[in-house]
Design an enzyme around this catalytic site. Structure first.
Site, PDB file in Angstrom:
ATOM      1  N   HIS A  48      -3.328  -2.690  -0.452  1.00 20.77           N
ATOM      2  CA  HIS A  48      -2.760  -2.437   0.882  1.00 20.77           C
ATOM      3  C   HIS A  48      -3.206  -3.535   1.859  1.00 20.77           C
ATOM      4  O   HIS A  48      -2.406  -4.041   2.655  1.00 20.77           O
ATOM      5  CB  HIS A  48      -3.258  -1.093   1.442  1.00 20.77           C
ATOM      6  CG  HIS A  48      -2.795   0.113   0.683  1.00 20.77           C
ATOM      7  ND1 HIS A  48      -3.664   0.961   0.035  1.00 20.77           N
ATOM      8  CD2 HIS A  48      -1.551   0.629   0.492  1.00 20.77           C
ATOM      9  CE1 HIS A  48      -2.984   1.944  -0.521  1.00 20.77           C
ATOM     10  NE2 HIS A  48      -1.703   1.777  -0.269  1.00 20.77           N
ATOM     11  N   GLY A  70      -2.059   5.849   3.093  1.00 17.46           N
ATOM     12  CA  GLY A  70      -3.513   5.908   3.213  1.00 17.46           C
ATOM     13  C   GLY A  70      -4.220   5.815   1.871  1.00 17.46           C
ATOM     14  O   GLY A  70      -3.630   5.364   0.885  1.00 17.46           O
ATOM     15  N   GLU A  74       5.102  -5.211  -4.783  1.00 15.57           N
ATOM     16  CA  GLU A  74       5.866  -5.225  -6.042  1.00 15.57           C
ATOM     17  C   GLU A  74       5.332  -4.175  -7.009  1.00 15.57           C
ATOM     18  O   GLU A  74       5.985  -3.853  -7.995  1.00 15.57           O
ATOM     19  CB  GLU A  74       5.797  -6.617  -6.683  1.00 15.57           C
ATOM     20  CG  GLU A  74       6.600  -7.659  -5.941  1.00 15.57           C
ATOM     21  CD  GLU A  74       6.543  -9.024  -6.603  1.00 15.57           C
ATOM     22  OE1 GLU A  74       5.686  -9.227  -7.496  1.00 15.57           O
ATOM     23  OE2 GLU A  74       7.347  -9.891  -6.213  1.00 15.57           O
ATOM     24  N   GLN A 111      10.891   0.904  -5.578  1.00 14.36           N
ATOM     25  CA  GLN A 111      10.853   1.256  -4.146  1.00 14.36           C
ATOM     26  C   GLN A 111      11.222   0.039  -3.286  1.00 14.36           C
ATOM     27  O   GLN A 111      12.040   0.142  -2.363  1.00 14.36           O
ATOM     28  CB  GLN A 111       9.449   1.746  -3.790  1.00 14.36           C
ATOM     29  CG  GLN A 111       9.173   1.859  -2.311  1.00 14.36           C
ATOM     30  CD  GLN A 111       7.829   2.524  -2.019  1.00 14.36           C
ATOM     31  OE1 GLN A 111       7.723   3.728  -2.054  1.00 14.36           O
ATOM     32  NE2 GLN A 111       6.798   1.741  -1.729  1.00 14.36           N
ATOM     33  N   SER A 120      -3.947   4.061  -5.071  1.00 16.87           N
ATOM     34  CA  SER A 120      -4.695   5.149  -4.439  1.00 16.87           C
ATOM     35  C   SER A 120      -5.022   6.230  -5.463  1.00 16.87           C
ATOM     36  O   SER A 120      -6.022   6.923  -5.359  1.00 16.87           O
ATOM     37  CB  SER A 120      -3.870   5.770  -3.306  1.00 16.87           C
ATOM     38  OG  SER A 120      -3.483   4.773  -2.405  1.00 16.87           O
ATOM     39  N   ARG A 121      -4.153   6.363  -6.455  1.00 20.11           N
ATOM     40  CA  ARG A 121      -4.344   7.417  -7.455  1.00 20.11           C
ATOM     41  C   ARG A 121      -5.461   7.110  -8.444  1.00 20.11           C
ATOM     42  O   ARG A 121      -5.908   8.012  -9.164  1.00 20.11           O
ATOM     43  CB  ARG A 121      -3.044   7.657  -8.235  1.00 20.11           C
ATOM     44  CG  ARG A 121      -1.938   8.227  -7.369  1.00 20.11           C
ATOM     45  CD  ARG A 121      -0.625   8.235  -8.139  1.00 20.11           C
ATOM     46  NE  ARG A 121       0.505   8.436  -7.252  1.00 20.11           N
ATOM     47  CZ  ARG A 121       1.003   9.615  -6.907  1.00 20.11           C
ATOM     48  NH1 ARG A 121       0.464  10.702  -7.384  1.00 20.11           N
ATOM     49  NH2 ARG A 121       2.024   9.715  -6.089  1.00 20.11           N
ATOM     50  N   GLN A 130       8.667  13.044  -0.074  1.00 15.70           N
ATOM     51  CA  GLN A 130       8.852  12.201  -1.263  1.00 15.70           C
ATOM     52  C   GLN A 130       8.072  12.702  -2.477  1.00 15.70           C
ATOM     53  O   GLN A 130       8.074  12.066  -3.516  1.00 15.70           O
ATOM     54  CB  GLN A 130       8.509  10.743  -0.958  1.00 15.70           C
ATOM     55  CG  GLN A 130       7.039  10.436  -0.778  1.00 15.70           C
ATOM     56  CD  GLN A 130       6.841   8.994  -0.335  1.00 15.70           C
ATOM     57  OE1 GLN A 130       7.062   8.657   0.820  1.00 15.70           O
ATOM     58  NE2 GLN A 130       6.433   8.124  -1.259  1.00 15.70           N
TER      59      GLN A 130
HETATM   60  P1  PAJ Z   1       1.494   3.661  -0.759  1.00 16.62           P
HETATM   61  O1  PAJ Z   1       1.465   4.093  -2.167  1.00 16.62           O
HETATM   62  O2  PAJ Z   1       0.325   3.976   0.128  1.00 16.62           O
HETATM   63  O3  PAJ Z   1       1.730   2.113  -0.735  1.00 16.62           O
HETATM   64  C1  PAJ Z   1       1.909   1.410   0.465  1.00 16.62           C
HETATM   65  C2  PAJ Z   1       2.326  -0.011   0.136  1.00 16.62           C
HETATM   66  O4  PAJ Z   1       1.278  -0.664  -0.579  1.00 16.62           O
HETATM   67  C3  PAJ Z   1       3.572  -0.052  -0.770  1.00 16.62           C
HETATM   68  O5  PAJ Z   1       4.435  -1.072  -0.333  1.00 16.62           O
HETATM   69  C4  PAJ Z   1       2.970  -0.355  -2.133  1.00 16.62           C
HETATM   70  O6  PAJ Z   1       3.862  -1.010  -3.021  1.00 16.62           O
HETATM   71  C5  PAJ Z   1       1.815  -1.284  -1.740  1.00 16.62           C
HETATM   72  N1  PAJ Z   1       0.808  -1.337  -2.810  1.00 16.62           N
HETATM   73  C6  PAJ Z   1       0.239  -0.292  -3.471  1.00 16.62           C
HETATM   74  N2  PAJ Z   1      -0.594  -0.742  -4.431  1.00 16.62           N
HETATM   75  C7  PAJ Z   1      -0.557  -2.101  -4.371  1.00 16.62           C
HETATM   76  C8  PAJ Z   1      -1.194  -3.143  -5.119  1.00 16.62           C
HETATM   77  N3  PAJ Z   1      -2.038  -2.890  -6.116  1.00 16.62           N
HETATM   78  N4  PAJ Z   1      -0.906  -4.428  -4.788  1.00 16.62           N
HETATM   79  C9  PAJ Z   1      -0.036  -4.710  -3.778  1.00 16.62           C
HETATM   80  N5  PAJ Z   1       0.592  -3.770  -3.038  1.00 16.62           N
HETATM   81  C10 PAJ Z   1       0.340  -2.479  -3.339  1.00 16.62           C
HETATM   82  O7  PAJ Z   1       4.411   3.280  -1.214  1.00 16.62           O
HETATM   83  C11 PAJ Z   1       4.066   4.137  -0.413  1.00 16.62           C
HETATM   84  O8  PAJ Z   1       2.768   4.296  -0.005  1.00 16.62           O
HETATM   85  C12 PAJ Z   1       5.053   5.082   0.231  1.00 16.62           C
HETATM   86  O9  PAJ Z   1       6.095   5.347  -0.657  1.00 16.62           O
HETATM   87  C13 PAJ Z   1       5.629   4.576   1.586  1.00 16.62           C
HETATM   88  C14 PAJ Z   1       6.411   3.272   1.417  1.00 16.62           C
HETATM   89  C15 PAJ Z   1       4.492   4.376   2.602  1.00 16.62           C
HETATM   90  C16 PAJ Z   1       6.605   5.633   2.171  1.00 16.62           C
HETATM   91  O10 PAJ Z   1       5.978   6.865   2.332  1.00 16.62           O
END
Ligand code: PAJ
Length: 280
Positions: free
Chosen positions: A37, A31, A148, A153, A186-187, A61
């Protein structure tokens, strides 16, 4: 967009779609959604799949309880964003729904999880793989999309699918960046305007490193980057690594490597931990 909170209701719906011959593209998230995303959801839609996005802030995690507590939760805004890209299904489960029984899973990803994020966030990848494995078991997607942005991950999820012999194709998607280069995350919500400005050093270092990799040795490049990333007293560098894109092991000779090479950074900007990486 249809919204489901329980495994049973989601399964009922997806089962019907499967019987009609639809294929499922899954985008797991925690989220606090942003355009990065949404780019994954758009990819699933371009691939003609039923797009299923999950939003679940996975407690297993987080190695730091404060980080879990402070993780941004913006479900109303998330739903609006998902509807703006016509996402088909949102799965928004409770912790009990995902973990009805005590968790006993333990994965061993070998050397993939002893470096970088694995070294700095103990237990993180086991928790991440536990939830991704559980979500895969619930959603049973044909394709799953990962950014990526979290390259380690992505690599570990590919390994998970191999280890568990799951019939799921993992698609890695390029990192989306803010104007100026900061990787969307998100951060980033937690960054002050000054920190947001200062965070530019991360992507700037990666892009410059890509250029310098043509002429410098790995050691020279690493010293230059570490120097560049440690000039700001309000930030704290956790690591700068140059690593093989498949094995994630550090590279000492840029010219001798036969596979792709990436540079990886983790840095704390004030209290906010940021990561980014780029192919060199
Ligand atoms: P989250 O940080 O919410 O990210 C969800 C997905 O969005 C991940 O695959 C992440 O690599 C991708 N993502 C995040 N920022 C991005 C960006 N700037 N450009 C492209 N893709 C981006 O990653 C997680 O959640 C968790 O670890 C999860 C896989 C959901 C398991 O809990």
């Amino acid at each position: 967009m249809l919204k489901f909170e329980t495994v049973i209701d989601l399964n009922d719906h997806l089962e019907k779609l499967r019987k009609e011959g639809f294929k499922i593209g899954f985008i797991p998230t925690m989220g606090a959604l942003h355009k990065g995303h949404l780019s994954l959801i758009n990819r699933a839609k371009e691939d003609n799949l039923i797009s299923v996005c999950s939003i679940f802030v996975n407690p297993t995690q987080f190695n730091n309880p404060d980080d879990l507590k402070n993780y941004p939760r913006t479900i109303e805004a998330d739903i609006t964003l998902l509807e703006s890209v016509t996402c088909d299904v949102l799965f928004f489960p409770s912790v009990r729904e995902i973990y009805p029984h005590p968790i006993k899973t333990f994965f061993n990803f070998g050397r993939l999880e002893t470096v970088m994020e694995g070294a700095f966030r103990k237990g993180h990848f086991n928790g991440m793989a536990t939830v991704v494995n559980r979500l895969f078991e619930i959603v049973k997607p044909d394709f799953a999309y990962f950014g990526e942005k979290d390259f380690q991950q992505l690599t570990i999820v590919k390994m998970l699918v191999k280890m568990q012999s799951l019939p799921i194709k993992i698609i890695g998607c390029e990192t989306l960046r803010e104007e100026g280069g900061v990787a969307m995350s998100s951060r980033n919500i937690h960054l002050s305007p000054k920190e947001r400005e200062d965070a530019l050093i991360i992507s700037q270092t990666l892009f410059k490193a890509k250029e310098l990799a043509k002429t410098m040795t790995a050691q020279e490049l690493k010293s230059w980057a570490i120097n560049n990333l440690t000039t700001n007293p309000s930030s704290e560098l956790e690591y700068f690594e140059i690593a093989d894109a498949e094995t994630l092991q550090p590279i000492s000779n840029l010219k001798a490597s036969t596979s792709k090479i990436r540079a990886f950074i983790a840095l704390k900007m004030g209290k906010t931990r940021l990561i980014d990486n780029l192919e060199l």
